[in-house]
Design a protein around this motif. Structure first.
Motif, PDB file in Angstrom:
ATOM      1  N   GLN A 155      45.878 -35.847  47.328  1.00 22.94           N
ATOM      2  CA  GLN A 155      44.872 -35.726  48.385  1.00 22.94           C
ATOM      3  C   GLN A 155      44.293 -34.319  48.325  1.00 22.94           C
ATOM      4  O   GLN A 155      45.030 -33.343  48.160  1.00 22.94           O
ATOM      5  CB  GLN A 155      45.490 -35.961  49.762  1.00 22.94           C
ATOM      6  CG  GLN A 155      45.923 -37.408  50.013  1.00 22.94           C
ATOM      7  CD  GLN A 155      47.248 -37.735  49.364  1.00 22.94           C
ATOM      8  OE1 GLN A 155      48.189 -36.944  49.432  1.00 22.94           O
ATOM      9  NE2 GLN A 155      47.336 -38.884  48.723  1.00 22.94           N
ATOM     10  N   LEU A 156      42.985 -34.226  48.474  1.00 21.71           N
ATOM     11  CA  LEU A 156      42.294 -32.951  48.366  1.00 21.71           C
ATOM     12  C   LEU A 156      41.532 -32.661  49.647  1.00 21.71           C
ATOM     13  O   LEU A 156      40.956 -33.565  50.259  1.00 21.71           O
ATOM     14  CB  LEU A 156      41.312 -32.980  47.195  1.00 21.71           C
ATOM     15  CG  LEU A 156      41.886 -33.316  45.825  1.00 21.71           C
ATOM     16  CD1 LEU A 156      40.767 -33.450  44.807  1.00 21.71           C
ATOM     17  CD2 LEU A 156      42.866 -32.249  45.374  1.00 21.71           C
ATOM     18  N   GLN A 157      41.512 -31.398  50.034  1.00 22.95           N
ATOM     19  CA  GLN A 157      40.748 -30.983  51.202  1.00 22.95           C
ATOM     20  C   GLN A 157      40.008 -29.705  50.874  1.00 22.95           C
ATOM     21  O   GLN A 157      40.638 -28.667  50.623  1.00 22.95           O
ATOM     22  CB  GLN A 157      41.645 -30.781  52.410  1.00 22.95           C
ATOM     23  CG  GLN A 157      40.878 -30.414  53.670  1.00 22.95           C
ATOM     24  CD  GLN A 157      41.730 -30.505  54.927  1.00 22.95           C
ATOM     25  OE1 GLN A 157      42.888 -30.917  54.871  1.00 22.95           O
ATOM     26  NE2 GLN A 157      41.158 -30.147  56.052  1.00 22.95           N
ATOM     27  N   SER A 178      37.460 -26.597  51.856  1.00 22.76           N
ATOM     28  CA  SER A 178      37.133 -25.802  53.035  1.00 22.76           C
ATOM     29  C   SER A 178      36.469 -24.509  52.596  1.00 22.76           C
ATOM     30  O   SER A 178      36.442 -24.172  51.401  1.00 22.76           O
ATOM     31  CB  SER A 178      38.396 -25.503  53.844  1.00 22.76           C
ATOM     32  OG  SER A 178      39.311 -24.741  53.079  1.00 22.76           O
ATOM     33  N   CYS A 223      40.212 -25.521  47.763  1.00 24.67           N
ATOM     34  CA  CYS A 223      40.525 -26.940  47.610  1.00 24.67           C
ATOM     35  C   CYS A 223      42.043 -27.057  47.649  1.00 24.67           C
ATOM     36  O   CYS A 223      42.724 -26.746  46.665  1.00 24.67           O
ATOM     37  CB  CYS A 223      39.974 -27.460  46.299  1.00 24.67           C
ATOM     38  SG  CYS A 223      40.355 -29.197  45.956  1.00 24.67           S
ATOM     39  N   SER A 275      47.598 -31.994  48.192  1.00 23.28           N
ATOM     40  CA  SER A 275      48.914 -32.459  48.644  1.00 23.28           C
ATOM     41  C   SER A 275      49.204 -33.790  47.964  1.00 23.28           C
ATOM     42  O   SER A 275      48.307 -34.445  47.428  1.00 23.28           O
ATOM     43  CB  SER A 275      48.945 -32.629  50.162  1.00 23.28           C
ATOM     44  OG  SER A 275      47.976 -33.567  50.584  1.00 23.28           O
ATOM     45  N   THR A 297      46.411 -24.929  45.287  1.00 19.41           N
ATOM     46  CA  THR A 297      45.053 -24.668  45.752  1.00 19.41           C
ATOM     47  C   THR A 297      44.175 -24.186  44.600  1.00 19.41           C
ATOM     48  O   THR A 297      44.625 -23.395  43.757  1.00 19.41           O
ATOM     49  CB  THR A 297      45.050 -23.607  46.860  1.00 19.41           C
ATOM     50  OG1 THR A 297      45.901 -24.036  47.936  1.00 19.41           O
ATOM     51  CG2 THR A 297      43.650 -23.400  47.410  1.00 19.41           C
ATOM     52  N   TYR A 350      32.044 -30.463  46.828  1.00 19.24           N
ATOM     53  CA  TYR A 350      33.226 -31.322  46.751  1.00 19.24           C
ATOM     54  C   TYR A 350      34.163 -30.832  45.653  1.00 19.24           C
ATOM     55  O   TYR A 350      33.704 -30.417  44.583  1.00 19.24           O
ATOM     56  CB  TYR A 350      32.830 -32.762  46.412  1.00 19.24           C
ATOM     57  CG  TYR A 350      31.908 -33.420  47.394  1.00 19.24           C
ATOM     58  CD1 TYR A 350      30.526 -33.303  47.280  1.00 19.24           C
ATOM     59  CD2 TYR A 350      32.412 -34.199  48.430  1.00 19.24           C
ATOM     60  CE1 TYR A 350      29.670 -33.916  48.170  1.00 19.24           C
ATOM     61  CE2 TYR A 350      31.558 -34.831  49.325  1.00 19.24           C
ATOM     62  CZ  TYR A 350      30.201 -34.683  49.187  1.00 19.24           C
ATOM     63  OH  TYR A 350      29.356 -35.317  50.077  1.00 19.24           O
ATOM     64  N   GLY A 373      37.870 -34.732  47.426  1.00 22.95           N
ATOM     65  CA  GLY A 373      37.980 -34.211  48.770  1.00 22.95           C
ATOM     66  C   GLY A 373      36.782 -34.622  49.601  1.00 22.95           C
ATOM     67  O   GLY A 373      35.843 -35.246  49.102  1.00 22.95           O
ATOM     68  N   GLN A 374      36.768 -34.223  50.863  1.00 23.26           N
ATOM     69  CA  GLN A 374      35.757 -34.683  51.796  1.00 23.26           C
ATOM     70  C   GLN A 374      34.460 -33.876  51.756  1.00 23.26           C
ATOM     71  O   GLN A 374      33.472 -34.337  52.306  1.00 23.26           O
ATOM     72  CB  GLN A 374      36.308 -34.674  53.236  1.00 23.26           C
ATOM     73  CG  GLN A 374      36.199 -33.347  53.958  1.00 23.26           C
ATOM     74  CD  GLN A 374      37.171 -32.308  53.446  1.00 23.26           C
ATOM     75  OE1 GLN A 374      37.924 -32.508  52.504  1.00 23.26           O
ATOM     76  NE2 GLN A 374      37.142 -31.154  54.089  1.00 23.26           N
ATOM     77  N   THR A 403      32.513 -29.773  51.781  1.00 23.77           N
ATOM     78  CA  THR A 403      32.284 -28.687  52.734  1.00 23.77           C
ATOM     79  C   THR A 403      30.863 -28.195  52.535  1.00 23.77           C
ATOM     80  O   THR A 403      30.399 -28.027  51.399  1.00 23.77           O
ATOM     81  CB  THR A 403      33.318 -27.556  52.549  1.00 23.77           C
ATOM     82  OG1 THR A 403      33.147 -26.566  53.559  1.00 23.77           O
ATOM     83  CG2 THR A 403      33.248 -26.922  51.171  1.00 23.77           C
TER      84      THR A 403
END
Length: 121
Positions: A2-4, A6, A21, A24, A77, A94, A112-113, A115
Motif C-alpha cells: 500500500q502506498l500513500q 504526501s 511516498c 506498508s 519511503t 502519484y 498511491g492516492q 497529492t
C-alpha cells in the motif's frame, strides 16, 4: 504493498517541494518506485523512477535536472525532491510500485492516492 503519497501543496514558481511516498504491507525494497503526474485535462505523465536498491534512476525529460528521486528502504519511503518548480509542473502526483524499473505507467501494479502540487506564477 500500500502506498500513500504526501507533501503536495501550493508553491510559487522557482520554489521547491519534497513529496514522500510511504509504503506498508509487503517488503518495500522488493519494488521499484515510480512517480507520475496528471494535470487537469491531460494524460498521465512519467516523472521519475528508482530501482529497488536505489542505485538506478530515470527521469522524464521535462523534469530532468530539476527533480531528484530517492528512497530510504529502512523507512519504507521514497521521495521526490522538486526544485525550480514551474507553473507547468502543476498536477496531481502519484507514486507507484512494481518489481522492475520502468517508465510505463501500465507496468505498475500498485498506486498511491495522489497529492496535488500547484505552482503559481
Amino acid at each position: 504493498v500500500q502506498l500513500q503519497a504526501s507533501g503536495g501543496g501550493l508553491v510559487q514558481a522557482g520554489g521547491s517541494l519534497r513529496l514522500s511516498c510511504a509504503a506498508s504491507g509487503r517488503t518495500f525494497s522488493s519494488y521499484a518506485i515510480g512517480w507520475f503526474r496528471q494535470a487537469s485535462g491531460k494524460e498521465r505523465e512519467f516523472v521519475a523512477a528508482i530501482s529497488r536498491s536505489g542505485d538506478s534512476t530515470v527521469y522524464g525529460d521535462s523534469v530532468k535536472g530539476r527533480f531528484t528521486i530517492s528512497r530510504d528502504n529502512a523507512k519504507n519511503t521514497a521521495y521526490l525532491q522538486m526544485n525550480n518548480l514551474k507553473p507547468e509542473d502543476t498536477a496531481v502526483y502519484y507514486c507507484a510500485a512494481q518489481v522492475t524499473l520502468n517508465r510505463g505507467s501500465h507496468f505498475y501494479d500498485y498506486w498511491g492516492q495522489g497529492t496535488l502540487v500547484t505552482v503559481s506564477s
